[in-house]
Scaffold this motif. Structure first.
Motif, PDB file in Angstrom:
ATOM      1  N   GLY A 212       0.814  -1.202   0.000  1.00 47.26           N
ATOM      2  CA  GLY A 212       0.000   0.000   0.000  1.00 47.26           C
ATOM      3  C   GLY A 212       0.848   1.253   0.000  1.00 47.26           C
ATOM      4  N   TYR A 213       0.305   2.326   0.561  1.00 42.05           N
ATOM      5  CA  TYR A 213       0.950   3.634   0.553  1.00 42.05           C
ATOM      6  C   TYR A 213       1.035   4.177   1.973  1.00 42.05           C
ATOM      7  CZ  TYR A 213      -0.388   3.349  -4.344  1.00 42.05           C
ATOM      8  OH  TYR A 213      -0.558   2.941  -5.635  1.00 42.05           O
ATOM      9  N   THR A 214       2.064   4.975   2.227  1.00 44.72           N
ATOM     10  CA  THR A 214       2.209   5.672   3.496  1.00 44.72           C
ATOM     11  C   THR A 214       2.901   7.007   3.244  1.00 44.72           C
ATOM     12  OG1 THR A 214       2.892   5.413   5.807  1.00 44.72           O
ATOM     13  CG2 THR A 214       4.456   4.689   4.124  1.00 44.72           C
ATOM     14  N   CYS A 215       2.950   7.846   4.238  1.00 46.01           N
ATOM     15  CA  CYS A 215       3.618   9.151   4.124  1.00 46.01           C
ATOM     16  C   CYS A 215       5.024   9.064   4.699  1.00 46.01           C
ATOM     17  CB  CYS A 215       2.845  10.207   4.905  1.00 46.01           C
ATOM     18  SG  CYS A 215       1.225  10.536   4.239  1.00 46.01           S
ATOM     19  N   MET A 216       5.952   9.764   4.055  1.00 45.97           N
ATOM     20  CA  MET A 216       7.325   9.849   4.553  1.00 45.97           C
ATOM     21  C   MET A 216       7.801  11.287   4.384  1.00 45.97           C
ATOM     22  SD  MET A 216       8.832   6.394   2.885  1.00 45.97           S
ATOM     23  CE  MET A 216       9.767   5.642   4.180  1.00 45.97           C
TER      24      MET A 216
ATOM     25  N   CYS B 270       8.218   8.121   9.075  1.00 47.39           N
ATOM     26  CA  CYS B 270       7.293   7.385   8.219  1.00 47.39           C
ATOM     27  C   CYS B 270       5.988   7.110   8.958  1.00 47.39           C
ATOM     28  CB  CYS B 270       7.968   6.071   7.838  1.00 47.39           C
ATOM     29  SG  CYS B 270       6.939   4.954   6.910  1.00 47.39           S
ATOM     30  N   GLY B 271       4.892   7.207   8.216  1.00 43.32           N
ATOM     31  CA  GLY B 271       3.614   6.770   8.766  1.00 43.32           C
ATOM     32  C   GLY B 271       2.845   7.889   9.438  1.00 43.32           C
ATOM     33  N   PRO B 272       2.010   7.579  10.361  1.00 43.68           N
ATOM     34  CA  PRO B 272       1.879   6.317  11.077  1.00 43.68           C
ATOM     35  C   PRO B 272       0.890   5.330  10.471  1.00 43.68           C
ATOM     36  CG  PRO B 272       0.557   7.957  12.174  1.00 43.68           C
ATOM     37  CD  PRO B 272       1.228   8.635  11.003  1.00 43.68           C
ATOM     38  N   TRP B 273       0.312   5.639   9.303  1.00 42.95           N
ATOM     39  CA  TRP B 273      -0.686   4.742   8.723  1.00 42.95           C
ATOM     40  C   TRP B 273      -0.211   4.151   7.409  1.00 42.95           C
ATOM     41  CZ3 TRP B 273      -2.099   9.687  10.441  1.00 42.95           C
ATOM     42  CH2 TRP B 273      -2.780   9.700  11.639  1.00 42.95           C
ATOM     43  N   LEU B 274      -0.769   2.999   7.073  1.00 45.94           N
ATOM     44  CA  LEU B 274      -0.564   2.359   5.778  1.00 45.94           C
ATOM     45  C   LEU B 274      -1.935   2.193   5.146  1.00 45.94           C
ATOM     46  CD1 LEU B 274       1.375   0.849   3.803  1.00 45.94           C
ATOM     47  CD2 LEU B 274       0.688  -1.238   4.984  1.00 45.94           C
ATOM     48  N   VAL B 275      -2.091   2.720   3.957  1.00 51.08           N
ATOM     49  CA  VAL B 275      -3.354   2.603   3.220  1.00 51.08           C
ATOM     50  C   VAL B 275      -3.142   1.549   2.142  1.00 51.08           C
ATOM     51  CG1 VAL B 275      -5.022   3.823   1.792  1.00 51.08           C
ATOM     52  CG2 VAL B 275      -3.868   5.031   3.640  1.00 51.08           C
ATOM     53  N   THR B 276      -4.021   0.560   2.071  1.00 43.02           N
ATOM     54  CA  THR B 276      -3.859  -0.496   1.077  1.00 43.02           C
ATOM     55  C   THR B 276      -4.088   0.050  -0.330  1.00 43.02           C
ATOM     56  OG1 THR B 276      -6.147  -1.189   1.342  1.00 43.02           O
ATOM     57  CG2 THR B 276      -4.490  -2.331   2.680  1.00 43.02           C
TER      58      THR B 276
END
Length: 75
Positions: A3-7, A34-40
């Motif tokens: 998935g995608y996350t913010c960095m 990085c994160g704290p979430w991961l979006v599929t």
């Protein structure tokens, strides 16, 4: 792909400017939060059309979209 996350790619300009090699200013622990979430991947229909921005203490400092990035990416 999961998935995608913010960095946030952080640089220490003082260290980076000491040498012609930019790596010194980037290769420090904690310099890529990085994160704290991961979006599929199935939750993002078009990764080329996402709003991105930066807020600091509630103030909007940057605002754009992923379609304006200089280099594309593939999912």
């Amino acid at each position: 792909m999961a998935g995608y996350t913010c960095m946030n790619d952080v640089s220490a300009r003082d260290l980076q400017n000491r040498t012609s090699q930019w790596m010194l200013g980037k290769a420090i622990d904690t310099f890529l939060p990085c994160g704290p979430w991961l979006v599929t991947a199935d939750e993002i229909p078009d990764p080329q059309d996402l709003a991105i921005g930066l807020r600091l203490n509630g103030e909007q400092l940057q605002s754009s979209t992923t379609d304006r990035w200089s280099s594309g990416w593939r999912s």
